[in-house]
Design an enzyme around this catalytic site. Structure first.
Site, PDB file in Angstrom:
ATOM      1  CB  CYS B 441      -0.976  -0.007   1.169  1.00  0.00           C
ATOM      2  SG  CYS B 441      -0.160  -0.191   2.752  1.00  0.00           S
ATOM      3  CG  HIS B 483      -4.296   0.843   4.275  1.00  0.00           C
ATOM      4  ND1 HIS B 483      -3.795   0.021   3.297  1.00  0.00           N
ATOM      5  CD2 HIS B 483      -5.233   1.627   3.681  1.00  0.00           C
ATOM      6  CE1 HIS B 483      -4.391   0.316   2.154  1.00  0.00           C
ATOM      7  NE2 HIS B 483      -5.275   1.289   2.366  1.00  0.00           N
ATOM      8  CG  ASP B 498      -7.033   2.912  -0.005  1.00  0.00           C
ATOM      9  OD1 ASP B 498      -5.859   2.768  -0.445  1.00  0.00           O
ATOM     10  OD2 ASP B 498      -7.489   2.245   0.945  1.00  0.00           O
TER      11      ASP B 498
END
Lengths: 319, 704
Positions: B441, B483, B498
């Protein structure tokens, strides 16, 4: 059969006129026979006043039989001596029914047990079967043979001597029989001075023959009744119970003392106080006689029982 | 062991005086073996919990010292042990160990080295044990050593691990206090266990009512604390590392509504500064004021139990609509909110912190003024990405279109979502976007934010946690849920994008375990959503959570709440003391009920005793007071005779008393005059005793 080896019958002499009919006189006379053993002699005498049977345990040759015989003579009771051996049969003690050819019927011929004082010498040399012959006689003062019950004299006492059980040829007495002996005593070796005196004046057994009765069976019975009237405080009843309970508590001494032993203890305590000329019981009396009552019952042997009894006394708090 | 060797050598050289000094002290064999072995067991058990965090050599040295001392007791013929275990040798040894510890840790004042040194010192004190009186000191030291393990962990396991040592402590106490009664260890332990259990209710009562300090008793130096969880910067790989940990980051209890999975964005550190490779927070941030929207609907109220991470930030569901409040209800804000939407506390979170928080789930953050220049800086180290940004800006007109175009590129081009991407060089964004095309991520967030900046849209990276697993009535958020995502400045607010969602949509919906291939090195827990292992793990966490809530978190606030719940005003200290004492007495009386009862019975019984008995007991007490008491089983007359032998002055008086009492107590007579005479005789005896110096009493053993 009854005249078999080891039994002899003695008829008491008539009561001598100048005898002081006091317990102290009896104790004094006995002490004269067994020198230096005042406490032992007093216990033995108290046992008979308390109408109990006496067990004397010791090594041979310290005067067991002498004491037993002296007791019989001094109390003016007829006595019979039975030497217990390992081939002794119950009939040798109790008697047998014999067939009489003339009358074509059985006649009971009483054994040596029909006497006032039965001196059972070396009682633990006989096998258990012979020993058991004494059980009923000791407890009920009667003998049952062939379905017939024969009463024993009112003043029937067994004075038994026993060798230490570790000696060869000795059978340990069963608990049921041990429990029937009110008092177990040891005589012990004389101390140095006494032994010197003994050596100097010769065997005391000779003097036995010159002993004369100091009391009569009737007097003995009166004394028993007087001793029974000694006052016992409830504190002491509790104390005696606590002593009995202490012997049962931890299982160190098997089942401990039986209620019968408790009753015997109380009877002997009373006699002890009475012998001291008191009309009431003191804790000291209980402690004085407890080892004699408890010793042989706790361990089966008088000698090793003394320690056990002292231990119990030290653990139970005294009023 | 070299330390001992050196000390030994020194001692032998000074043979002239050292043996004399040593001989002044009792030898090592003087301590009773029973006491010694009880203490050795206690020390070993107290050392046990420390083994996990001490260096191996310290553990071995500590255990070795104990072993040597026990050996010295077992084999008194080894004379050299007396030298090794002399106080001089051990002092030298401890100095050397102190230096070793300083060298090992790099500093000395701090939790770890101090505990390590204490560990060695306690063992050394045991090795030097020569007097029985040292045993008490040693037990105190062992207890302290045992307590220090709570500096490291306060979980159920940590508490359970101390239990054997507590049992051993009780055993050692029993042995030291009663060395004569040589009960076998097993029966002694049964006794100690029973006593500890009997003491437990009082301990629980004290735990509940004993006044608490509002903060920790002392604060530990923080230099020794390792941080855990998110860090204050982000570079490729940093979150992927974190994802391998199944440690709990925080737990959350929702008041009523639990937000849906795709809205569980827990906001943590926000990074605006980019140097071409790593992201970090803006150097200067300002405190923002929360615009309270009175008409807002969908507010979620929840309580967070944050594990200590030694940093300043606190977590809240995006977007927070309130400040974290302490759970005690005194309306004290624990943190401020910054212009970047981050919650920052004044002090680092060094212990488990419980706070109330409210949020309205959403993807737009309104706080703060217009973005500063930092949010447009591309650092110029990734030229190809910058070109891509400029191309996107040229071909699309709105920021949303630009962002959508890049997200589409992520999902269409063969990008791969993995925990083990190839290593990146000096232009990490370029290499990721055009060459390796695989990453976690942080790679996607970093590249997305940078390309947006190149396209002229202010952007920043937000780190935190995404997701959380419900376990019963609370949610666990683990480090593996860490994250990173991005925010773009669109229409006067920061809008969440995202990019991970474009490449691995299941990451957002179903968590990391679902998004990654089976060959990824994830903690097994993240994969085990079902099965008995997972169930066990969750149940265990539930227990830990309850322990944390009910035991560790039971502070002055919780105590105050308890009083409130009971409807009592907080009692004063003296009241508490009185209550605790009364309850303890009642409990003890209940436990030893029978003896206590018989004592009472005896007392009342004595009142009802006949006067002669009462007088007799007065006599018994009087003589006992002068150390002439009756032995158990000693007959009254025998006793008084013994006393008379010990104190011939009293002989006549005692004789008269003995006679009198024998009549009064056992003859069944009730003679008040005689009793009066006895009572006055006791009075006279008391006076005589007072005049008689006690020293004259000679002890004569009781006649058998």
């Amino acid at each position: 059969m009854t005249s078999s080896s080891g039994t002899s019958r003695v008829t008491p002499l008539p009561l001598c006129a100048d005898a002081h009919e006091t317990p102290a006189a009896v104790i004094e006379q006995l002490s004269g026979v067994l020198i230096g053993k005042h406490h032992t002699v007093k216990l033995a005498f108290a046992c008979l006043i308390a109408r109990g049977h006496l067990l004397i345990e010791d090594v041979p040759g310290v005067g067991k039989t002498t004491l037993a015989r002296a007791l019989g003579v001094s109390l003016g009771l007829d006595w019979t001596r039975v030497q217990f051996t390992n081939d002794l049969l119950p009939a040798d003690i109790l008697g047998v029914s014999v067939f009489d050819r003339d009358s074509a019927s059985f006649h009971f011929r009483p054994g040596p047990v029909f006497t006032s004082i039965l001196l059972a010498d070396e009682v633990n040399r006989a096998p258990p079967k012979a020993q058991s012959a004494l059980l009923e006689a000791m407890e009920e003062r009667q003998v049952s043979i062939d379905g017939e019950t024969h009463a024993l004299p009112d003043s029937f006492f067994v004075v038994a001597t026993q060798n230490p059980t570790e000696q060869l040829g000795a059978f340990p007495l069963p608990e049921s029989q041990l429990d029937r002996f009110l008092v177990g005593i040891t005589i012990g070796l004389p101390d140095a001075a006494t032994e010197c005196e003994l050596l100097e004046h010769g065997d005391r057994r000779a003097t036995l023959d010159t002993l004369e009765p100091c009391t009569s069976p009737e007097q003995l019975k009166r004394w028993s009744e007087q001793a029974e009237s000694v006052h016992v405080d409830s504190k002491l009843i509790h104390y005696i119970q606590a002593l009995l309970a202490a012997t049962r508590d931890d299982g160190r001494y098997g089942h401990g003392l039986s209620p019968r032993a408790g009753l015997a203890l109380l009877r002997l305590c009373r006699t002890w106080a009475w012998l001291d000329g008191r009309d009431h019981l003191l804790p000291e009396d209980v402690q004085a006689v407890f080892p004699a009552v408890a010793g042989h019952r706790l361990t089966g042997s008088v000698a090793s029982g003394q320690e056990a009894a002292a231990d119990v006394l030290a653990r139970v708090s005294c009023p | 062991m070299t330390a001992v060797g050196v000390a030994l050598g020194k001692s032998t050289r000074k043979k002239r005086w050292v043996p004399q000094v040593l001989n002044l002290r009792p030898s090592t064999a003087a301590v009773e073996p029973r006491i010694l072995s009880a203490l050795a067991a206690l020390l070993l058990l107290a050392q046990l919990p420390h083994v996990v965090h001490l260096p191996l050599w310290a553990t071995l040295l500590g255990g070795g010292l104990i072993g040597l001392r026990v050996l010295a007791c077992k084999r008194p013929d080894i004379r050299s042990l007396d030298w090794v275990l002399s106080s001089i040798a051990l002092t030298g040894f401890c100095v050397i160990v102190a230096l070793l510890i300083r060298w090992h840790y790099g500093y000395f004042v701090g939790r770890d080295p101090a505990v390590a040194f204490l560990f060695i010192l306690v063992a050394a004190k045991f090795a030097e044990l020569r007097r029985g009186s040292d045993a008490t000191l040693l037990m105190c030291l062992a207890s302290f050593l045992l307590l220090t393990q709570y500096f490291y962990s306060q979980t159920i396991v940590a508490a359970a691990v101390t239990l054997p040592a507590v049992l051993a402590l009780g055993h050692a106490l029993a042995v030291v206090r009663d060395p004569v009664r040589a009960a076998p260890a097993a029966s002694n332990l049964t006794l100690v266990g029973a006593m500890l259990l009997q003491g437990a209710p009082i301990a629980i009562l004290l735990f509940i009512v004993f006044p608490r300090l509002s903060g920790p008793l002392w604060s530990l130096p923080e230099d020794s604390m390792a941080t855990s969880g998110l860090s204050d910067s982000m570079s490729p790989g940093s979150i992927a590392d974190l994802s391998r940990s199944s440690e709990v980051a925080f737990r959350v209890e929702f008041d009523n509504e639990v937000p849906p999975k795709d809205l569980r964005y827990w906001r943590g550190p926000v990074f605006e500064r980019f140097d071409g490779r790593s992201w970090s927070a803006a150097p200067i941030r300002e405190v923002a004021t929360l615009a309270v929207d009175a008409n807002a609907t969908g507010t979620i109220n929840y309580t967070v139990m944050l594990q200590p991470h030694r940093q300043h930030w606190m977590f809240a569901l995006d977007r927070a609509t309130g400040l974290p409040m302490s759970s005690s209800g005194d309306a004290k804000a624990l943190a401020r909110i910054m212009t970047d939407g981050q919650l920052i506390s004044d002090a680092p979170i060094n212990r488990i912190t419980r706070y109330l928080q409210q949020s309205i789930p959403g993807d737009r953050v309104h706080t703060g003024a217009a973005p500063g220049p930092l949010t447009r800086n591309t650092a110029g180290r990734n030229p190809r990405a910058e070109v891509l940004g400029q191309q996107l800006a040229a071909t699309h007109d709105s920021p949303e279109a630009i962002a959508a175009a890049l997200l589409q590129r992520f999902s269409q081009a063969p990008f791969r979502y993995t925990l083990q991407p190839s290593l990146l060089g000096i232009s990490p964004v370029d290499e990721f976007l055009f060459d390796t095309r695989e990453g976690f991520c942080e790679h996607y967030a970093s590249a997305f934010a940078m390309v947006m900046r190149a396209a002229g849209i202010p952007s920043r990276v937000v780190t935190g946690y995404l997701g959380g697993e419900m376990n019963g009535d609370y949610m666990i958020v683990r480090q593996s849920d860490a994250h990173a995502w991005t925010e773009l400045w669109i229409d006067g607010a920061w809008q969440r994008f995202d990019p991970t969602g474009a490449i691995a949509p299941s990451r957002i919906e179903d968590g990391i375990g679902a998004a990654l291939g089976a060959d990824e090195p994830l903690p097994s827990l993240s994969r085990l959503t079902g099965g008995w292992m997972g169930g066990m793990q969750l149940r265990w966490d539930r227990m830990n959570h309850a322990w944390q809530r009910m035991v560790v978190d039971f502070d002055d606030d919780a105590q105050a709440r308890l009083w409130e719940k009971l409807g009592i005003k907080k009692p004063a200290l003296w009241q508490l003391t009185a209550v605790v004492l009364a309850v303890s007495c009642a409990w003890v009386a209940l436990l030893i009920g029978l003896p206590g009862f018989t004592w009472w019975k005896q007392y009342t019984h004595e009142r009802r005793l006949p006067p002669a008995e009462r007088a007799w007991q007065r006599l018994e007490r009087l003589l006992a007071h002068h150390a002439l008491g009756r032995h158990i089983g000693e007959a009254p007359a025998d006793w008084l005779q013994r006393v008379a032998r010990q104190q011939p002055v009293l002989a006549d008086q005692l004789h008269a008393l003995s006679q009198g009492f024998a009549r009064q107590r056992f003859a069944g007579v009730d003679d008040e005059a005689a009793l009066g005479a006895l009572e006055s005789s006791i009075g006279a005896l008391r006076k005589t005793l007072r005049r008689t110096p006690r020293g004259k009493t000679t002890s004569v053993p009781a006649p058998a």
